[in-house]
Design a protein around this motif. Structure first.
Motif, PDB file in Angstrom:
ATOM      1  N   PHE A 185       0.865  -1.119  -0.141  1.00  0.00           N
ATOM      2  CA  PHE A 185       0.033   0.055   0.044  1.00  0.00           C
ATOM      3  C   PHE A 185       0.873   0.994   0.151  1.00  0.00           C
ATOM      4  CE2 PHE A 185      -2.153   3.229   2.505  1.00  0.00           C
ATOM      5  CZ  PHE A 185      -3.414   3.341   1.845  1.00  0.00           C
ATOM      6  N   ALA A 186       2.082   1.143   0.646  1.00  0.00           N
ATOM      7  CA  ALA A 186       2.846   2.471   0.881  1.00  0.00           C
ATOM      8  C   ALA A 186       3.737   2.340  -0.405  1.00  0.00           C
ATOM      9  CB  ALA A 186       3.761   2.319   2.072  1.00  0.00           C
ATOM     10  N   ASP A 187       4.017   1.357  -0.853  1.00  0.00           N
ATOM     11  CA  ASP A 187       4.973   1.202  -2.012  1.00  0.00           C
ATOM     12  C   ASP A 187       4.288   1.724  -3.243  1.00  0.00           C
ATOM     13  OD1 ASP A 187       7.673   0.671  -2.914  1.00  0.00           O
ATOM     14  OD2 ASP A 187       6.849  -1.333  -3.696  1.00  0.00           O
ATOM     15  N   ASN A 188       3.007   1.570  -3.484  1.00  0.00           N
ATOM     16  CA  ASN A 188       2.258   2.162  -4.514  1.00  0.00           C
ATOM     17  C   ASN A 188       2.487   3.645  -4.459  1.00  0.00           C
ATOM     18  OD1 ASN A 188       1.317  -0.152  -5.972  1.00  0.00           O
ATOM     19  ND2 ASN A 188      -0.557  -0.404  -4.991  1.00  0.00           N
ATOM     20  N   GLN A 189       2.375   4.208  -3.370  1.00  0.00           N
ATOM     21  CA  GLN A 189       2.412   5.744  -3.276  1.00  0.00           C
ATOM     22  C   GLN A 189       3.900   6.129  -4.005  1.00  0.00           C
ATOM     23  OE1 GLN A 189       1.193   7.161   0.608  1.00  0.00           O
ATOM     24  NE2 GLN A 189       0.168   5.277   0.834  1.00  0.00           N
ATOM     25  N   VAL A 190       4.875   5.299  -3.766  1.00  0.00           N
ATOM     26  CA  VAL A 190       6.315   5.627  -4.332  1.00  0.00           C
ATOM     27  C   VAL A 190       6.281   5.109  -5.696  1.00  0.00           C
ATOM     28  CG1 VAL A 190       8.679   5.258  -3.888  1.00  0.00           C
ATOM     29  CG2 VAL A 190       7.140   5.044  -1.945  1.00  0.00           C
ATOM     30  N   LEU A 191       5.723   4.020  -5.961  1.00  0.00           N
ATOM     31  CA  LEU A 191       6.234   3.388  -7.494  1.00  0.00           C
ATOM     32  C   LEU A 191       5.356   4.452  -8.259  1.00  0.00           C
ATOM     33  CD1 LEU A 191       6.083  -0.389  -6.726  1.00  0.00           C
ATOM     34  CD2 LEU A 191       8.003   0.994  -7.536  1.00  0.00           C
ATOM     35  N   ARG A 192       4.466   5.088  -7.827  1.00  0.00           N
ATOM     36  CA  ARG A 192       3.634   5.630  -8.738  1.00  0.00           C
ATOM     37  C   ARG A 192       4.248   6.949  -9.548  1.00  0.00           C
ATOM     38  NH1 ARG A 192      -2.024   6.862  -8.523  1.00  0.00           N
ATOM     39  NH2 ARG A 192      -2.630   8.609 -10.456  1.00  0.00           N
ATOM     40  N   LYS A 193       5.186   7.520  -8.563  1.00  0.00           N
ATOM     41  CA  LYS A 193       5.971   8.549  -9.328  1.00  0.00           C
ATOM     42  C   LYS A 193       7.203   7.897 -10.147  1.00  0.00           C
ATOM     43  CE  LYS A 193       4.296  11.096  -6.137  1.00  0.00           C
ATOM     44  NZ  LYS A 193       3.778  10.356  -5.205  1.00  0.00           N
ATOM     45  N   TYR A 194       7.305   6.464 -10.128  1.00  0.00           N
ATOM     46  CA  TYR A 194       8.333   5.964 -11.106  1.00  0.00           C
ATOM     47  C   TYR A 194       7.343   5.536 -12.438  1.00  0.00           C
ATOM     48  CZ  TYR A 194      11.667   7.062  -7.711  1.00  0.00           C
ATOM     49  OH  TYR A 194      12.657   7.788  -6.829  1.00  0.00           O
ATOM     50  N   GLY A 195       6.004   5.483 -12.490  1.00  0.00           N
ATOM     51  CA  GLY A 195       5.318   5.064 -13.627  1.00  0.00           C
ATOM     52  C   GLY A 195       4.789   3.548 -13.377  1.00  0.00           C
ATOM     53  N   HIS A 210       1.655  -1.871  -8.022  1.00  0.00           N
ATOM     54  CA  HIS A 210       1.404  -3.325  -7.802  1.00  0.00           C
ATOM     55  C   HIS A 210      -0.046  -3.577  -8.249  1.00  0.00           C
ATOM     56  CE1 HIS A 210       5.098  -3.983  -5.399  1.00  0.00           C
ATOM     57  NE2 HIS A 210       4.760  -2.978  -4.537  1.00  0.00           N
ATOM     58  N   LYS A 211      -0.140  -4.534  -8.875  1.00  0.00           N
ATOM     59  CA  LYS A 211      -1.397  -5.162  -9.195  1.00  0.00           C
ATOM     60  C   LYS A 211      -2.542  -5.294  -8.187  1.00  0.00           C
ATOM     61  CE  LYS A 211       0.287  -7.375 -13.492  1.00  0.00           C
ATOM     62  NZ  LYS A 211       0.348  -8.622 -14.242  1.00  0.00           N
ATOM     63  N   ASP A 212      -2.046  -5.775  -7.080  1.00  0.00           N
ATOM     64  CA  ASP A 212      -3.204  -6.116  -5.795  1.00  0.00           C
ATOM     65  C   ASP A 212      -2.217  -5.769  -4.506  1.00  0.00           C
ATOM     66  OD1 ASP A 212      -2.219  -8.768  -4.690  1.00  0.00           O
ATOM     67  OD2 ASP A 212      -2.661  -9.023  -6.960  1.00  0.00           O
ATOM     68  N   LEU A 213      -2.647  -5.455  -3.373  1.00  0.00           N
ATOM     69  CA  LEU A 213      -1.873  -5.295  -2.299  1.00  0.00           C
ATOM     70  C   LEU A 213      -1.028  -6.590  -1.600  1.00  0.00           C
ATOM     71  CD1 LEU A 213      -4.091  -2.655  -0.471  1.00  0.00           C
ATOM     72  CD2 LEU A 213      -1.993  -2.409  -2.042  1.00  0.00           C
ATOM     73  N   LEU A 214      -1.685  -7.653  -2.192  1.00  0.00           N
ATOM     74  CA  LEU A 214      -0.976  -8.905  -1.580  1.00  0.00           C
ATOM     75  C   LEU A 214       0.208  -9.463  -2.770  1.00  0.00           C
ATOM     76  CD1 LEU A 214      -3.766 -10.817   0.197  1.00  0.00           C
ATOM     77  CD2 LEU A 214      -1.713  -9.864   1.439  1.00  0.00           C
ATOM     78  N   GLY A 215       0.247  -8.680  -3.613  1.00  0.00           N
ATOM     79  CA  GLY A 215       1.326  -9.334  -4.669  1.00  0.00           C
ATOM     80  C   GLY A 215       2.496  -8.440  -4.806  1.00  0.00           C
ATOM     81  N   SER A 227       5.610  -8.896  -5.915  1.00  0.00           N
ATOM     82  CA  SER A 227       6.642  -8.803  -6.960  1.00  0.00           C
ATOM     83  C   SER A 227       5.803  -8.286  -8.286  1.00  0.00           C
ATOM     84  CB  SER A 227       7.142 -10.304  -7.165  1.00  0.00           C
ATOM     85  OG  SER A 227       6.069 -11.189  -7.338  1.00  0.00           O
ATOM     86  N   SER A 228       4.832  -8.227  -8.486  1.00  0.00           N
ATOM     87  CA  SER A 228       4.189  -8.053  -9.848  1.00  0.00           C
ATOM     88  C   SER A 228       3.551  -6.417  -9.874  1.00  0.00           C
ATOM     89  CB  SER A 228       3.232  -8.813 -10.120  1.00  0.00           C
ATOM     90  OG  SER A 228       2.098  -8.979  -9.145  1.00  0.00           O
TER      91      SER A 228
END
Length: 433
Positions: free
Chosen positions: A402-412, A415-420, A422-423
């Motif tokens: 959930f937190a990582d999505n907020q970071v990765l979003r800036k890098y384009g 995550h497909k779902d919050l329990l996944g 690696s994808s």
């Protein structure tokens, strides 16, 4: 140390009294298991309360002159380092400072006196660090030095560490991550203090030291500490004042996350704190002596937002929170705009326009600031018997993604779902419209 059944009983009563935070941990399998996931949250509360009562007469560094350069040495001899705009990292004058004192001690056995004056002198000799010093924060965390017993423990600690590094990078904070027991006799909860004191000495340019347990994750990457709220205080901890003052409850404070001012008052606090311990015959009496008027003017009990939220009541709401935020973005083009990570804070005001009615706390759909996995020990694999290990570790992955999505979003990516874990998928232009 209390037994595991006693801890479980305490935890149950704590959850019923204050559902925002669980405060007890199951018994450790070793004296340094899970690195700084320290046992005895109620011990922490008791010591904090007792110590603050003892040092109520010292004031925080609210005097503006503390950060005003007056030294003739204010002329910089070399240009500022281009990697750190504003800070001159290549300039350390030959003038004597506290670092040149052979009696200076980083350990808890060596008390430091006149620390406010020592810091003031250092800042005057290093004027490039003065602008913004009153709000400068240094984060400190840590874990054990040996490999984890739990097969996925090291992976989880790495992810928790990455989460803290991401938050610090986004907001311009320094971070010190310690995985060494600095003083062997100070294990379990006590291991925090040598690390915090060492950080204070190593970073006189920082006004605040922010301890965050290794099993605590930032789950709102946009939120920043409301430091103006704490300008008259020296210590900020999560808790509930009503339970402290009306019920004298030890479990109304938890120090898995705390903010402490870099000043003499704090040095004195830690010196006294280090002399206390659950082995003392007076330990059980300490909880009976605290009163608001004796120490409340220096400690800020933060209960208005998730300064340290209990994971059990948070993780189940993360999918709904995600949907709420995506719904806001669908209707707000300014929030869908791609932007550099460095300017992320400029979008916070836009978010606040839409979050002002979201509230804070248990029934809010605002992102929780910090989610703390109290009772789940990722390194040892032990956990409170109220829930299973699988529940703990799945919840950790979900919160971290959930937190990582907020970071990765800036890098384009996201995550497909919050329990996944690696994808991911590439975020399309104008997402989520």
């Amino acid at each position: 140390m209390v037994s595991t059944p006693q801890l479980a009983q305490t935890q149950t009563s704590y959850t019923s009294m204050a559902p925002n935070k669980q405060n007890c941990r199951s018994k450790f399998s070793s004296i340094f298991s899970d690195g700084f996931l320290f046992a005895g949250g109620s011990i922490v509360a008791l010591l904090v309360v007792w110590a603050f009562w003892s040092f109520m007469t010292t004031s925080p560094n609210t005097d503006p002159s503390f950060f005003t350069p007056t030294s003739k040495k204010s002329t910089l001899e070399t240009p500022a380092d281009p990697v750190s705009p504003g800070f001159n990292l290549r300039y350390d004058p030959p003038d004597q400072t506290f670092y040149d004192d052979p009696d200076l001690g980083y350990t808890m056995e060596k008390p430091i006196k006149n620390w406010d004056e020592k810091r003031r002198q250092w800042l005057k000799l290093h004027p490039s660090f003065i602008p913004g010093a009153e709000k400068r924060v240094m984060m400190v965390s840590g874990s054990q030095s040996t490999p984890c017993k739990n097969p996925i423990g090291d992976h989880l600690l790495l992810r928790f560490f990455k989460n803290k590094v991401d938050y610090c990078r986004i907001h311009g904070y320094d971070i010190f991550y310690n995985n060494i027991l600095l003083q062997p006799k100070m294990w379990s909860f006590w291991a925090k203090m040598p690390a915090v004191k060492a950080a204070m000495i190593a970073h006189p340019e920082s006004e605040w030291i922010w301890w965050v347990d290794s099993d605590a994750a930032f789950t709102d990457m946009d939120f920043t500490l409301p430091l103006d709220r704490y300008k008259a205080h020296n210590f900020v901890v999560h808790g509930w004042e009503k339970l402290i003052y009306e019920q004298q409850s030890w479990t109304s404070i938890n120090a898995g996350v705390f903010l402490i001012r870099n000043c003499q008052w704090s040095m004195d606090l830690m010196e006294a704190w280090a002399k206390m311990g659950p082995q003392s015959p007076d330990y059980d009496k300490w909880g009976e002596i605290y009163e608001k008027e004796k120490w409340g003017n220096k400690i800020y009990v933060e209960g208005e937002y998730y300064f340290e939220g209990y994971w059990v009541e948070i993780v189940g709401s993360l999918d709904n929170i995600t949907d709420k935020y995506l719904g806001i973005e669908k209707g707000e083009p300014r929030l869908r705009r791609r932007h550099a990570e460095r300017v992320s804070e400029s979008y916070v005001k836009v978010w606040e326009e839409h979050l002002k009615d979201a509230g804070y706390g248990r029934y809010s759909w605002r992102r929780p600031f910090i989610t703390h996995f109290t009772g789940c020990q990722p390194c040892s694999g032990d956990h409170n018997q109220m829930y299973s290990g699988e529940t703990c570790f799945d919840a950790m992955q979900k919160a971290l993604n959930f937190a990582d999505n907020q970071v990765l979003r800036k890098y384009g990516y996201m995550h497909k779902d919050l329990l996944g874990s690696s994808s991911v998928f590439p975020v399309p232009f104008d997402f989520p419209a």
